[in-house]
Write a protein that holds these residues in place. Structure first.
Motif, PDB file in Angstrom:
ATOM      1  N   LEU A 229       0.729  -1.317   0.139  1.00 10.82           N
ATOM      2  CA  LEU A 229       0.005   0.079   0.105  1.00 10.82           C
ATOM      3  C   LEU A 229       0.880   1.347  -0.020  1.00 10.82           C
ATOM      4  O   LEU A 229       0.467   2.409  -0.484  1.00 10.82           O
ATOM      5  CB  LEU A 229      -1.084   0.092   1.150  1.00 10.82           C
ATOM      6  N   ALA A 230       2.132   1.083   0.653  1.00 10.78           N
ATOM      7  CA  ALA A 230       2.893   2.386   0.492  1.00 10.78           C
ATOM      8  C   ALA A 230       3.429   2.873  -0.896  1.00 10.78           C
ATOM      9  O   ALA A 230       3.734   3.904  -0.973  1.00 10.78           O
ATOM     10  CB  ALA A 230       4.151   1.918   1.518  1.00 10.78           C
ATOM     11  N   ASP A 231       3.307   1.752  -1.914  1.00 10.76           N
ATOM     12  CA  ASP A 231       3.854   2.029  -3.230  1.00 10.76           C
ATOM     13  C   ASP A 231       2.447   2.349  -4.040  1.00 10.76           C
ATOM     14  O   ASP A 231       2.663   3.016  -5.179  1.00 10.76           O
ATOM     15  CB  ASP A 231       4.494   0.929  -3.768  1.00 10.76           C
ATOM     16  N   CYS A 232       1.207   1.817  -3.772  1.00 12.36           N
ATOM     17  CA  CYS A 232       0.104   1.758  -4.755  1.00 12.36           C
ATOM     18  C   CYS A 232      -0.260   3.251  -5.069  1.00 12.36           C
ATOM     19  O   CYS A 232      -0.429   3.958  -4.080  1.00 12.36           O
ATOM     20  CB  CYS A 232      -0.982   1.081  -4.088  1.00 12.36           C
TER      21      CYS A 232
ATOM     22  N   THR B 179     -12.389   2.321  -1.682  1.00 10.87           N
ATOM     23  CA  THR B 179     -11.845   2.861  -0.754  1.00 10.87           C
ATOM     24  C   THR B 179     -11.684   2.107   0.691  1.00 10.87           C
ATOM     25  O   THR B 179     -12.632   1.646   0.672  1.00 10.87           O
ATOM     26  CB  THR B 179     -12.158   4.393  -0.548  1.00 10.87           C
ATOM     27  N   ILE B 180     -10.522   2.426   1.379  1.00 13.31           N
ATOM     28  CA  ILE B 180     -10.385   1.730   2.670  1.00 13.31           C
ATOM     29  C   ILE B 180     -10.138   2.718   3.686  1.00 13.31           C
ATOM     30  O   ILE B 180      -9.702   3.790   3.609  1.00 13.31           O
ATOM     31  CB  ILE B 180      -9.587   0.663   2.767  1.00 13.31           C
ATOM     32  N   ALA B 181     -10.441   2.034   5.105  1.00 16.58           N
ATOM     33  CA  ALA B 181     -10.113   3.157   6.275  1.00 16.58           C
ATOM     34  C   ALA B 181      -8.818   3.427   6.551  1.00 16.58           C
ATOM     35  O   ALA B 181      -8.416   4.210   6.995  1.00 16.58           O
ATOM     36  CB  ALA B 181     -10.948   2.218   7.486  1.00 16.58           C
ATOM     37  N   LYS B 182      -8.017   2.391   6.056  1.00 17.77           N
ATOM     38  CA  LYS B 182      -6.367   2.469   6.491  1.00 17.77           C
ATOM     39  C   LYS B 182      -5.873   3.413   5.778  1.00 17.77           C
ATOM     40  O   LYS B 182      -6.300   4.066   4.622  1.00 17.77           O
ATOM     41  CB  LYS B 182      -5.788   1.317   6.046  1.00 17.77           C
TER      42      LYS B 182
ATOM     43  N   LYS C 162       1.848  -7.606  -6.822  1.00 16.47           N
ATOM     44  CA  LYS C 162       2.551  -9.024  -6.953  1.00 16.47           C
ATOM     45  C   LYS C 162       1.827 -10.146  -6.848  1.00 16.47           C
ATOM     46  O   LYS C 162       0.600 -10.078  -6.166  1.00 16.47           O
ATOM     47  CB  LYS C 162       3.946  -8.641  -6.077  1.00 16.47           C
ATOM     48  N   LEU C 163       2.209 -11.497  -7.169  1.00 18.61           N
ATOM     49  CA  LEU C 163       1.771 -12.730  -6.896  1.00 18.61           C
ATOM     50  C   LEU C 163       2.481 -13.320  -5.873  1.00 18.61           C
ATOM     51  O   LEU C 163       3.786 -13.503  -5.896  1.00 18.61           O
ATOM     52  CB  LEU C 163       1.412 -13.152  -8.000  1.00 18.61           C
ATOM     53  N   GLU C 164       2.315 -13.872  -4.786  1.00 17.87           N
ATOM     54  CA  GLU C 164       3.003 -14.824  -3.915  1.00 17.87           C
ATOM     55  C   GLU C 164       2.697 -16.252  -4.157  1.00 17.87           C
ATOM     56  O   GLU C 164       1.708 -16.975  -4.781  1.00 17.87           O
ATOM     57  CB  GLU C 164       2.410 -14.101  -2.454  1.00 17.87           C
TER      58      GLU C 164
ATOM     59  N   PHE D 236      -8.939  -8.689  -0.586  1.00 11.96           N
ATOM     60  CA  PHE D 236      -8.012  -7.370  -0.459  1.00 11.96           C
ATOM     61  C   PHE D 236      -6.544  -8.011  -0.362  1.00 11.96           C
ATOM     62  O   PHE D 236      -6.270  -8.925   0.344  1.00 11.96           O
ATOM     63  CB  PHE D 236      -8.203  -6.653   0.806  1.00 11.96           C
ATOM     64  N   PRO D 237      -5.700  -7.775  -1.251  1.00 12.32           N
ATOM     65  CA  PRO D 237      -4.257  -8.132  -1.282  1.00 12.32           C
ATOM     66  C   PRO D 237      -3.819  -7.974   0.004  1.00 12.32           C
ATOM     67  O   PRO D 237      -3.886  -6.717   0.617  1.00 12.32           O
ATOM     68  CB  PRO D 237      -3.829  -7.423  -2.654  1.00 12.32           C
ATOM     69  N   LYS D 238      -3.005  -8.859   0.304  1.00 13.61           N
ATOM     70  CA  LYS D 238      -1.891  -8.761   1.450  1.00 13.61           C
ATOM     71  C   LYS D 238      -1.182  -7.475   1.428  1.00 13.61           C
ATOM     72  O   LYS D 238      -0.432  -7.351   0.170  1.00 13.61           O
ATOM     73  CB  LYS D 238      -1.255  -9.883   1.921  1.00 13.61           C
ATOM     74  N   ASP D 239      -0.792  -6.747   2.570  1.00 10.54           N
ATOM     75  CA  ASP D 239      -0.054  -5.549   2.439  1.00 10.54           C
ATOM     76  C   ASP D 239       1.370  -5.837   2.601  1.00 10.54           C
ATOM     77  O   ASP D 239       1.913  -6.055   3.619  1.00 10.54           O
ATOM     78  CB  ASP D 239      -0.599  -4.397   3.379  1.00 10.54           C
ATOM     79  N   LYS D 240       2.045  -6.277   1.392  1.00 11.61           N
ATOM     80  CA  LYS D 240       3.511  -6.784   1.792  1.00 11.61           C
ATOM     81  C   LYS D 240       4.457  -6.623   0.536  1.00 11.61           C
ATOM     82  O   LYS D 240       3.667  -6.750  -0.858  1.00 11.61           O
ATOM     83  CB  LYS D 240       3.839  -7.869   2.359  1.00 11.61           C
TER      84      LYS D 240
END
Lengths: 175, 371, 130
Positions: free
Chosen positions: C48-51, C70-73, C108-110, C126-130
């Protein structure tokens, strides 16, 4: 044996070992019989149909292959979209039966002389033939199926950017 | 059952049965155990791909084509990529061509392994299927490492391939080839030389050699009739003209000949893969620079391309219309002619128990008939 | 009828019997897991820091599986729309085109790829934030 074809017809070389010939629809059987007797292009590998709705025509490409399977010839005929009818090639190529059946179902083209044009892949289909351009898949889906709920909170990103810019400006002006 | 009055019984063989990978049914007219008439019915798998592609941009359409044939998706990707490249005038690098050949041959090996399972399953030799599907999985493991997916690779892309080879990939492939080459001898002993299989397959499903070329049969059906035709040799694409390989042919025209042709092709695939490993260029861009998603447009032209899949010639007709959408993409798989023109005639006067056997030997794959 | 037994063909399949004494090829899932491979196309992750909320992923997705919500975070201050992608795993086909077009390379894909649920409505991810 491509020389024979070059002598008698206007052949374009589209790619290495791929040729194209455009003919009138009433000469189709005549020319294809002549090609299969006088040249090496003896096999029909595909009948490909394209719907050019803006020109009001269907373009059918009869893709022929040589005995050696090293060259392909596309013979294109254009027919009207409204009264679409062509003579069958069943007498020249037995495999044309299933290909014509497929096109009859997907485009509604009538192949005169082929009496096996019954259902192919679709069952009890009463709408217009589905591969015609005027058949709108999305409208059909909206009419017949429901979308799964839970995704209504999707935002239009461009509108959202605009809204946030206006909001930021407003709060700046307010200060 | 008494059948002295020559009454025919109608049964449906399918849509689910061991004969093929997919759903397709044969409507059979039986006199006792003997088939007197057969008609193919498809439509159980129609997913409307050709219509769907008309509404998708080129990049979006690329992920659909691999789903046209489940056991062997890569020839579809190759056909699609080559058709788009032909229309848009893109030339790909030598390295990308070698990687594509490698992927196609690995897919061919995997498809033949899966076919071996199906063919043996159709006559009740269960062990062969268990072994060959395990060996296929080892190939899928390599695919997973290379492309990120096991079955649908979505790897061959207009303009090249999507990912660079992982470190040590070619060495792993070379090791696997050595292993598989040894395994072929094991398959000989339990399958190809098995007297049960020979007894069931020799003289069954005999194709008429004289009509084979005229009727447009492809792949193992032709080569099982002793007719040497292979798109890789006759109409070479990628770098197949630089590779040295044989086209195995057998004269029997029956199920057994087609099985032996497939075995020969596995040997040839291993041979081709070894050459690819040796000749793989270490330099070169794997991907050409492409226009952006919505700016990638095809001219108003059409083209026909063909690839040799594990079951014969796979052809795509593609027409662009000057927009970012593909106006028409029509698929011609080997199954369409084999499944209707050939199979309906081949089954007449055969035993009911041979239906699955014959179907499988023709390599019929319903998803590509109805697209 | 001539009787000509195919002795080799009759006996050779019995070679399969020696497999009885070999170690099984299967693994004991879930106690033993398969070796994980880098670059597998599994679930999505989104840093999320890059999106930047550009919706390129939504535009390229042919299955229309991606919603921008939109999200609360807190999100990236450079995120002009304030939206982040959410993926409908009932529709996703894991082609990874969305990760190819992502400008800041945040999506990305994990390796993780297993998810079971009894309700079909729950597969909005929701994609994991990592």
């Amino acid at each position: 044996m491509i020389e024979f074809l070059k002598k008698h017809y206007e052949i374009v070389e589209k790619a290495p070992r791929l040729y194209k010939l455009q003919i009138e629809s009433d000469k189709l059987v005549e020319i294809l019989s002549s090609v299969s007797i006088n040249s090496n292009f003896i096999t029909l590998s595909q009948i490909a149909c394209t719907d050019w709705i803006e020109d009001e025509v269907f373009a059918l490409n009869y893709i022929l292959t040589t005995k050696e399977r090293d060259k392909n010839l596309m013979v294109e005929v254009r027919i009207s979209r409204v009264h679409c009818s062509l003579p069958t090639l069943l007498n020249l190529y037995p495999q044309a039966q299933v290909m014509e059946r497929d096109l009859h179902e997907m485009y509604g083209i009538n192949f005169r002389g082929n009496d096996t044009l019954y259902d192919f892949a679709l069952e009890n289909w009463n709408e217009i033939p589905p591969l015609r351009r005027e058949f709108d898949t999305l409208a059909y889906v909206n009419e017949h199926f429901d979308f799964r709920i839970g995704r209504e909170d999707n935002k239009d990103v461009k509108a959202e950017v605009k809204r946030r810019k206006a909001q930021a400006k407003e709060s700046k002006d307010g200060k | 059952m008494e059948n002295n009055d020559n009454r025919l019984i109608k049964i449906y063989h399918g849509p689910q049965h061991p004969g093929i990978t997919g759903n397709m049914s044969m409507e059979l007219d039986l006199l006792g155990e003997t088939i007197k008439g057969a008609r193919t019915h498809v439509g159980y798998l129609h997913r409307g791909f050709e219509k769907l592609i008309e509404r998708r941009t080129i990049i979006q359409a690329f992920t659909i084509v691999c789903r046209i044939c489940v056991p062997e998706p890569d020839p579809n990707e190759e056909n699609f990529a080559r058709a788009v490249e032909g229309l848009a005038g893109i030339e790909i690098s030598q390295r990308a061509k070698y990687i594509r050949v490698m992927v196609l041959e690995m897919a061919r090996l995997a498809a033949q392994m899966l076919w071996m399972g199906g063919q043996s399953g159709s006559i009740g030799l269960g062990v062969v299927g268990q072994w060959s599907v395990y060996d296929r999985d080892l190939i899928l493991d390599l695919f997973e490492e290379l492309t990120g997916g096991r079955v649908y690779h979505m790897y061959i892309y207009p303009g090249g391939v999507r990912r660079e080879l992982p470190n040590g990939f070619l060495e792993k492939l070379a090791q696997l080839l050595d292993y598989l080459e040894g395994r072929l001898l094991a398959y000989d002993s339990i399958f190809f030389e098995n007297s049960t299989f020979k007894k069931r397959a020799i003289g069954v499903g005999v194709v008429n050699r004289d009509e084979a070329l005229k009727n447009g049969y492809v792949g193992q059906v032709l080569r099982g009739c002793g007719i040497e035709r292979d798109v890789r040799r006759d109409n070479p694409y990628l770098v197949y003209d630089k590779l040295d390989f044989e086209i195995p042919t057998y004269e029997g025209c029956d199920v057994y000949s087609r099985a032996l042709v497939r075995r020969g092709e596995m040997v040839e695939s291993i041979k081709i893969l070894r050459q690819v490993i040796a000749q793989m260029p270490s330099e070169g861009a794997i991907m050409q620079k492409l226009p952006k998603h919505r700016k990638f447009k095809l001219p108003k032209e059409d083209i026909y391309v063909a690839t040799e899949s594990a079951r014969g010639e796979f052809g795509y007709y593609m027409a662009g219309d000057g927009s970012e959408f593909i106006r028409r993409m029509q698929v011609k798989g080997p199954s369409l002619i084999h499944g209707f023109t050939l199979l309906e005639n081949l089954l007449v006067d055969e035993e009911l128990s041979n239906v699955a056997l014959i179907m499988n030997s023709l390599g019929i794959c319903p998803p590509e008939m109805e697209r | 009828m001539q009787f000509s037994p195919d002795i080799k063909g009759t006996l050779s399949p019995f070679l399969a019997v020696k497999k009885l004494f070999e170690h099984p090829k299967t693994i004991c899932y879930p106690e033993v897991k398969k070796e994980q491979i880098d670059g597998y196309r599994g679930f999505h992750t989104n840093l999320l820091a890059d999106c930047i909320g550009c919706a390129n992923c939504q535009d390229v997705c042919m299955n229309e599986a991606i919603d921008m919500v939109t999200i609360a975070k807190d999100v990236n201050p450079k995120n002009a729309s304030g939206c982040i992608p959410r993926i409908d795993y009932g529709r996703c086909c894991w082609c990874s085109l969305c990760t190819d077009v992502c400008p800041p390379n945040s999506l990305k894909l994990e390796n993780e790829c297993i998810w079971a649920d009894d309700k079909a409505d729950n597969f909005l991810y929701f994609p994991k934030d990592k």
